[in-house]
Design a protein around this motif. Structure first.
Motif, PDB file in Angstrom:
ATOM      1  N   VAL A  62      -2.465   2.220  -4.742  1.00  0.00           N
ATOM      2  CA  VAL A  62      -2.166   3.647  -4.679  1.00  0.00           C
ATOM      3  C   VAL A  62      -3.469   4.449  -4.611  1.00  0.00           C
ATOM      4  N   PRO A  63      -3.400   5.701  -4.115  1.00  0.00           N
ATOM      5  CA  PRO A  63      -4.623   6.491  -3.960  1.00  0.00           C
ATOM      6  C   PRO A  63      -5.065   7.232  -5.214  1.00  0.00           C
ATOM      7  N   SER A  64      -4.227   7.240  -6.265  1.00  0.00           N
ATOM      8  CA  SER A  64      -4.547   8.067  -7.427  1.00  0.00           C
ATOM      9  C   SER A  64      -4.107   7.383  -8.716  1.00  0.00           C
TER      10      SER A  64
ATOM     11  N   ILE B 193      -6.062   1.093  -7.799  1.00  0.00           N
ATOM     12  CA  ILE B 193      -6.491   2.231  -6.971  1.00  0.00           C
ATOM     13  C   ILE B 193      -7.118   1.712  -5.679  1.00  0.00           C
ATOM     14  N   LEU B 194      -6.678   2.277  -4.566  1.00  0.00           N
ATOM     15  CA  LEU B 194      -7.234   1.926  -3.261  1.00  0.00           C
ATOM     16  C   LEU B 194      -7.416   3.214  -2.460  1.00  0.00           C
ATOM     17  N   THR B 195      -8.664   3.634  -2.281  1.00  0.00           N
ATOM     18  CA  THR B 195      -8.924   4.838  -1.496  1.00  0.00           C
ATOM     19  C   THR B 195      -8.705   4.546  -0.020  1.00  0.00           C
ATOM     20  N   LEU B 196      -8.557   5.589   0.747  1.00  0.00           N
ATOM     21  CA  LEU B 196      -8.358   5.419   2.187  1.00  0.00           C
ATOM     22  C   LEU B 196      -9.554   4.719   2.819  1.00  0.00           C
ATOM     23  N   ASP B 197     -10.761   5.077   2.406  1.00  0.00           N
ATOM     24  CA  ASP B 197     -11.952   4.433   2.963  1.00  0.00           C
ATOM     25  C   ASP B 197     -11.986   2.946   2.633  1.00  0.00           C
TER      26      ASP B 197
ATOM     27  N   VAL C 213       0.858  -1.185   0.000  1.00  0.00           N
ATOM     28  CA  VAL C 213       0.000   0.000   0.000  1.00  0.00           C
ATOM     29  C   VAL C 213       0.891   1.231   0.000  1.00  0.00           C
ATOM     30  N   CYS C 214       0.664   2.104  -0.965  1.00  0.00           N
ATOM     31  CA  CYS C 214       1.448   3.329  -1.108  1.00  0.00           C
ATOM     32  C   CYS C 214       0.547   4.516  -0.770  1.00  0.00           C
ATOM     33  N   GLY C 215       0.834   5.215   0.345  1.00  0.00           N
ATOM     34  CA  GLY C 215      -0.055   6.226   0.859  1.00  0.00           C
ATOM     35  C   GLY C 215       0.032   7.623   0.266  1.00  0.00           C
ATOM     36  N   PRO C 216       1.209   8.070  -0.217  1.00  0.00           N
ATOM     37  CA  PRO C 216       1.307   9.456  -0.682  1.00  0.00           C
ATOM     38  C   PRO C 216       0.322   9.786  -1.800  1.00  0.00           C
ATOM     39  N   ILE C 217      -0.350  10.939  -1.667  1.00  0.00           N
ATOM     40  CA  ILE C 217      -1.303  11.360  -2.703  1.00  0.00           C
ATOM     41  C   ILE C 217      -0.567  11.622  -4.014  1.00  0.00           C
TER      42      ILE C 217
END
Length: 366
Positions: free
Chosen positions: A288-290, A308-312, A263-267
């Motif tokens: 990744v979030p984006s 893509i994996l959103t925080l929610d 999981v890569c958190g940086p926007i």
């Protein structure tokens, strides 16, 4: 090839020099310093690597030796001293020794046990390279540097304690230690090569002591992050990349063959070093979030691995995983309620990962 041949000739010249100047006392050969009355254990074979010394089984190096009515303190295990001694199974190094030279135990594939005394300050390049029968080794607190390739290919090594006092860990120092499952970097370390733990594909835990001023493992991310640049330099199969990371270093996950997902958190996509995710497990997913990651510089080569994996969504995933982990255990409903509340209150991927690890450990001992 030319560089290799020159290096090989240099080694042969070095060994020939040892053979010419050494003195045999008892079982071992020494280089004697008459000015300081000190002795260095040296190469015990012939003039080439094919004439290896015949050290068999368990041996103990004496703390002092005598020659021509003079007594010498043994203070060093010299370069190549026990190189390729295949029959050597254990060795005890005496108090008073302060250094273990380059290639000192290189290729001792039968070596199971080594006792390194307090007082040793340096472990040389390739010192224990290829000692694949070693299962554990204790490095004393007096050691300040671990050389390049020092434990390269020690595939039987399952635990290692790096003491507080070590300041430098060289290139590929523990590369190929495929049995190693966890490492802790003490506060004293100020220099780690990004290749120090290459091919340690069983690593599940990486911890940097909180007192370290140069590196950290923020949010219990199971990685080594350089503070000044926010660069993740070494990861493992359980790494979660925190939002504050702005760069992923060269070969950070190279040959991490058990990495099935990260999981890569940086926007914003971090700057990506060469070979960062090469050699990971087939089918590995990078969450990744984006969608912008897929076209970011350096990331395009890994576009097929990106989801893509959103925080929610990430929160819900770890809530579901925890519920599955404690399913069937009576009396843990309170733990699940508390865990879910903390996860839902988290505001970053790194925070979610940190909470997840803490509660997984709690559930194991509940």
């Amino acid at each position: 090839m030319k560089r290799f041949i020159i290096s090989f000739i240099a080694v042969l010249c070095c060994i020939s020099s040892f053979a010419a100047n050494r003195t045999k006392i008892g079982q071992f050969y020494y280089l004697l310093d008459n000015a300081t009355h000190t002795a260095t254990v040296t190469w015990g074979g012939g003039n080439s690597f094919s004439e290896t010394p015949e050290y068999i089984g368990s041996i103990t190096i004496p703390s002092e030796v005598s020659n021509d009515s003079k007594t010498y303190s043994v203070t060093s295990i010299g370069d190549y001293a026990f190189c390729n001694c295949f029959g050597l199974t254990s060795i005890t190094i005496p108090e008073g020794v302060t250094s273990i030279g380059n290639n000192a135990f290189y290729g001792c594939r039968g070596l199971i046990s080594v006792t390194i005394p307090k007082g040793v300050t340096s472990i040389g390049d390739n010192a224990f390279s290829g000692c694949n029968s070693l299962t554990s080794i204790t490095i004393p607190e007096s050691v300040t540097s671990i050389g390049e390739y020092a434990f390269l290919g020690c595939s039987g090594l399952i635990s290692i304690t790096i003491p507080n006092g070590v300041t430098s860990i060289g290139d590929d120092a523990f590369s190929g230690c495929s049995g190693l499952t966890s490492i802790t970097i003490p506060g004293s370390v100020t220099n780690i090569s990004n290749a120090s733990f290459h091919n340690c594909f069983s690593l599940t835990s990486i911890i940097v002591d909180s007192s370290n001023k140069v590196y950290d493992s923020r949010y219990n991310c199971n990685a080594i992050v350089e503070k000044a640049t926010n660069t993740l330099i070494i990861g493992c199969m359980n790494t979660i990349i925190p939002e504050s990371v702005t760069s992923i270093g060269r070969s950070a996950f190279l040959s991490c063959s058990q990495l099935s997902s990260v999981v890569c958190g940086p926007i914003k996509a971090p700057t990506l070093g060469v070979d960062a995710f090469d050699g990971v497990k087939d089918g590995c997913r990078i969450y990744v979030p984006s969608d912008a990651y897929k076209t970011a510089e350096g990331w395009a080569v890994y576009a097929d691995m990106i989801d893509i994996l959103t925080l929610d969504d990430y929160k819900q995933n770890v809530i579901d995983e925890f519920a599955e982990a404690i399913n069937g255990y009576d009396g843990l409903d309170f733990l699940s309620t508390r865990y879910n509340a903390k996860i839902n209150a988290a505001t970053t991927y790194g925070e979610v990962g940190s909470i997840m690890r803490k509660y997984i450990l709690i559930s194991l001992y509940a």
